[in-house]
Design a protein around this motif. Structure first.
Motif, PDB file in Angstrom:
ATOM      1  N   MET A  18      25.351   1.966  74.645  1.00 13.82           N
ATOM      2  CA  MET A  18      24.915   1.922  73.267  1.00 13.82           C
ATOM      3  C   MET A  18      23.492   2.464  73.195  1.00 13.82           C
ATOM      4  O   MET A  18      22.618   2.017  73.922  1.00 13.82           O
ATOM      5  N   ASN A  19      23.283   3.437  72.347  1.00 16.18           N
ATOM      6  CA  ASN A  19      21.977   4.068  72.205  1.00 16.18           C
ATOM      7  C   ASN A  19      21.275   3.464  70.988  1.00 16.18           C
ATOM      8  O   ASN A  19      21.690   3.666  69.853  1.00 16.18           O
ATOM      9  N   TYR A  20      20.204   2.737  71.243  1.00 14.55           N
ATOM     10  CA  TYR A  20      19.522   2.027  70.166  1.00 14.55           C
ATOM     11  C   TYR A  20      18.532   2.902  69.399  1.00 14.55           C
ATOM     12  O   TYR A  20      17.979   2.448  68.408  1.00 14.55           O
ATOM     13  N   SER A  21      18.332   4.132  69.828  1.00 15.78           N
ATOM     14  CA  SER A  21      17.399   4.993  69.101  1.00 15.78           C
ATOM     15  C   SER A  21      17.963   5.412  67.749  1.00 15.78           C
ATOM     16  O   SER A  21      17.215   5.803  66.860  1.00 15.78           O
ATOM     17  N   TYR A  22      19.266   5.322  67.581  1.00 22.62           N
ATOM     18  CA  TYR A  22      19.884   5.680  66.302  1.00 22.62           C
ATOM     19  C   TYR A  22      19.771   4.560  65.269  1.00 22.62           C
ATOM     20  O   TYR A  22      20.171   4.737  64.127  1.00 22.62           O
ATOM     21  N   LEU A  23      19.236   3.419  65.655  1.00 25.79           N
ATOM     22  CA  LEU A  23      19.045   2.343  64.693  1.00 25.79           C
ATOM     23  C   LEU A  23      18.017   2.713  63.619  1.00 25.79           C
ATOM     24  O   LEU A  23      18.034   2.156  62.529  1.00 25.79           O
ATOM     25  N   ILE A  24      17.150   3.662  63.940  1.00 28.42           N
ATOM     26  CA  ILE A  24      16.205   4.165  62.936  1.00 28.42           C
ATOM     27  C   ILE A  24      16.976   4.844  61.804  1.00 28.42           C
ATOM     28  O   ILE A  24      16.650   4.673  60.627  1.00 28.42           O
ATOM     29  N   LEU A  25      18.011   5.582  62.164  1.00 26.67           N
ATOM     30  CA  LEU A  25      18.860   6.222  61.167  1.00 26.67           C
ATOM     31  C   LEU A  25      19.574   5.181  60.308  1.00 26.67           C
ATOM     32  O   LEU A  25      19.723   5.370  59.096  1.00 26.67           O
ATOM     33  N   VAL A  26      19.988   4.095  60.922  1.00 30.60           N
ATOM     34  CA  VAL A  26      20.634   3.010  60.176  1.00 30.60           C
ATOM     35  C   VAL A  26      19.644   2.365  59.211  1.00 30.60           C
ATOM     36  O   VAL A  26      19.976   2.102  58.047  1.00 30.60           O
ATOM     37  N   ALA A  27      18.421   2.129  59.660  1.00 24.53           N
ATOM     38  CA  ALA A  27      17.411   1.508  58.811  1.00 24.53           C
ATOM     39  C   ALA A  27      17.049   2.405  57.626  1.00 24.53           C
ATOM     40  O   ALA A  27      16.928   1.928  56.492  1.00 24.53           O
ATOM     41  N   ILE A  28      16.900   3.694  57.872  1.00 21.31           N
ATOM     42  CA  ILE A  28      16.596   4.629  56.788  1.00 21.31           C
ATOM     43  C   ILE A  28      17.755   4.693  55.803  1.00 21.31           C
ATOM     44  O   ILE A  28      17.552   4.698  54.583  1.00 21.31           O
ATOM     45  N   GLY A  29      18.979   4.724  56.314  1.00 18.09           N
ATOM     46  CA  GLY A  29      20.145   4.753  55.442  1.00 18.09           C
ATOM     47  C   GLY A  29      20.276   3.507  54.604  1.00 18.09           C
ATOM     48  O   GLY A  29      20.619   3.570  53.421  1.00 18.09           O
ATOM     49  N   LEU A  30      19.989   2.360  55.197  1.00 20.73           N
ATOM     50  CA  LEU A  30      20.054   1.108  54.443  1.00 20.73           C
ATOM     51  C   LEU A  30      19.005   1.085  53.343  1.00 20.73           C
ATOM     52  O   LEU A  30      19.295   0.702  52.199  1.00 20.73           O
ATOM     53  N   PHE A  31      17.792   1.523  53.670  1.00 21.74           N
ATOM     54  CA  PHE A  31      16.730   1.560  52.671  1.00 21.74           C
ATOM     55  C   PHE A  31      17.072   2.520  51.528  1.00 21.74           C
ATOM     56  O   PHE A  31      16.914   2.175  50.357  1.00 21.74           O
TER      57      PHE A  31
END
Length: 59
Positions: free
Chosen positions: A1-14
């Protein structure tokens, strides 16, 4: 699991929450709010797929 893509999730949620709120106010340009919401949903979906499904776009 690559956690660097969580930034993309956070931006998408915002973006999706902010676009939903701006679209609900119905003042000004609703097209911009709808595009912001749509980009947020797309970013959120890609972020979740890239984070949880390794090699999803590898073919």
């Amino acid at each position: 699991m690559n956690y660097s893509y969580l930034i993309l999730v956070a931006i998408g949620l915002f973006l999706s929450i902010f676009g939903f709120i701006r679209n609900g106010k119905s003042q000004g340009n609703t097209l911009g709010s709808a595009l912001m919401f749509l980009l947020g949903i797309i970013s959120l979906t890609f972020g979740i797929l890239l984070t949880n499904v390794p090699g999803f776009f590898a073919g």
